[in-house]
Design an enzyme around this catalytic site. Sequence first.
Site, short mmCIF file in Angstrom:
data_model
loop_
_atom_site.label_atom_id
_atom_site.label_comp_id
_atom_site.label_asym_id
_atom_site.label_seq_id
_atom_site.Cartn_x
_atom_site.Cartn_y
_atom_site.Cartn_z
N TYR A 133 0.80 -1.22 0.00
CA TYR A 133 0.00 0.00 0.00
C TYR A 133 0.84 1.27 0.00
O TYR A 133 0.32 2.36 0.17
CB TYR A 133 -0.94 0.03 1.22
CG TYR A 133 -2.07 -0.97 1.15
CD1 TYR A 133 -2.13 -1.93 0.16
CD2 TYR A 133 -3.09 -0.93 2.08
CE1 TYR A 133 -3.18 -2.85 0.11
CE2 TYR A 133 -4.14 -1.83 2.04
CZ TYR A 133 -4.17 -2.79 1.05
OH TYR A 133 -5.20 -3.69 1.01
N LYS A 143 3.83 -14.03 5.60
CA LYS A 143 3.97 -15.11 4.61
C LYS A 143 5.47 -15.27 4.34
O LYS A 143 5.95 -15.22 3.20
CB LYS A 143 3.19 -14.73 3.33
CG LYS A 143 3.07 -15.84 2.31
CD LYS A 143 2.03 -16.87 2.65
CE LYS A 143 2.03 -17.98 1.63
NZ LYS A 143 1.11 -19.07 1.96
N ASP A 149 -2.39 -17.33 5.54
CA ASP A 149 -3.49 -18.18 5.06
C ASP A 149 -4.02 -19.06 6.20
O ASP A 149 -5.24 -19.17 6.41
CB ASP A 149 -3.09 -19.01 3.83
CG ASP A 149 -1.67 -19.55 3.90
OD1 ASP A 149 -0.97 -19.25 4.87
OD2 ASP A 149 -1.27 -20.29 2.99
N ASP A 174 -5.21 -5.20 6.56
CA ASP A 174 -6.44 -4.69 5.96
C ASP A 174 -7.44 -5.83 5.80
O ASP A 174 -8.61 -5.74 6.20
CB ASP A 174 -6.09 -4.07 4.59
CG ASP A 174 -7.25 -3.33 3.97
OD1 ASP A 174 -8.23 -3.04 4.69
OD2 ASP A 174 -7.19 -3.04 2.76
#
Length: 362
Positions: free
Chosen positions: A125, A192, A226, A250
Amino acid sequence: MAKHTVTLIPGDGIGPEITGAMRRIVEATGVDIAWEVVDAGAGVVEQYGTPLPQHVIDAVRRNGVAIKGPITTPVGGGFRSVNVALRKALDLYVNLRPAFSIQGTGARYDDVDIVIVRENTEDLYAGIEFEQGTADTAELIEWVEAKGAGVIRPDSGISLKPISVTASARIVRWAFEYALANDRRKVTAVHKANILKYSDGLFLKVAREIAAEYEGQVEFEDRIVDATCMGLVLRPSDFDVMVLPNLYGDIVSDLAAGLVGGLGMAPGANIGMDCAVFEPVHGSAPKYTGKDMANPTAEILSAALMLDHLGERDAAARILGSVRAVLAAGDSVTYDIKRTNTGSTEGCVGTQAYADAVIAGL
Ligand code: NAI
């Protein structure tokens, strides 16, 4: 002189109605607040040439604390979102998003009590993007190939994901300090890192280093994003304080809001070194403007967060207790809650009548 001075930005759409309800409730607790009301958004562009005039930024900086209603982002107006601009101007690097179950809101779980701490300034972002088909993008693709870093299809668009030691350290430290100050038992860092070794991997490395400083005081764990999403849906009570880079923060914070009744219930805050801006997560819901229909709960819960921040914990707890009681009783609730609970809006009350019920229960 009042004990606290707070900048109030009513916003537009349903903003003035829900901030009006919020203000009456806060005042009814007896907390000594002077409100400095300033306007931002499309309505002030003609007068100031910008939707975020400098005096609004200055007012927040001067008072250190602000609460706002949602502000519409004009489509194609040439202006960025006022909300994003405010966060950048004041370097509000923390996005705080609590998600807790409230009885009577149709929430899927009754035992959720999660606080999400999202990094607000970098990651995908950061806004560093290269458009498909431009000379700069072609040059970047060539450069990457020449460095032996990989092959990118020539018809690609590219967004960069910068993750720094500086931003990671300050957000993780903030999460641990929040946990300590609020008697929370655990901080979970979400990433991740198994795939994104140099960005999320760095975030995780820094998170582990900071966590070591709090060993014995606050538990620490890390989870892959995940698996985190699945875990949140299966067993949200496993989570306490969560700290995440911008993009995952987010997405996961909206997921968490969905577990506890949706955005109408979701308070938030954007916090920096010197100031904090409290606001609901939802937008300006233009179609309900001026109809006395909107649900002010997220705005009211944002005010409770603000009162906590100001050290007015008793007033915050009274507001939360009264909101819980009114929603649990289910009589004086806005159309959205009524519809969720009964399948029809019949018997619902307006924004201000709901606020009156909260005031009566303080
Ligand atoms: P929205 O949150 O305004 O509306 C989504 C849906 O939820 C609509 O059906 C709306 O009517 C309903 N809704 C939202 N808040 C509600 C409430 N308190 N009570 C009852 N129903 C409610 O999102 P949307 O339509 O995407 O955005 C509208 C405008 O708000 C846009 O210009 C957007 O940029 C802006 N926005 C501003 C934010 C801020 O100021 N922080 C945050 C999100 C959006």
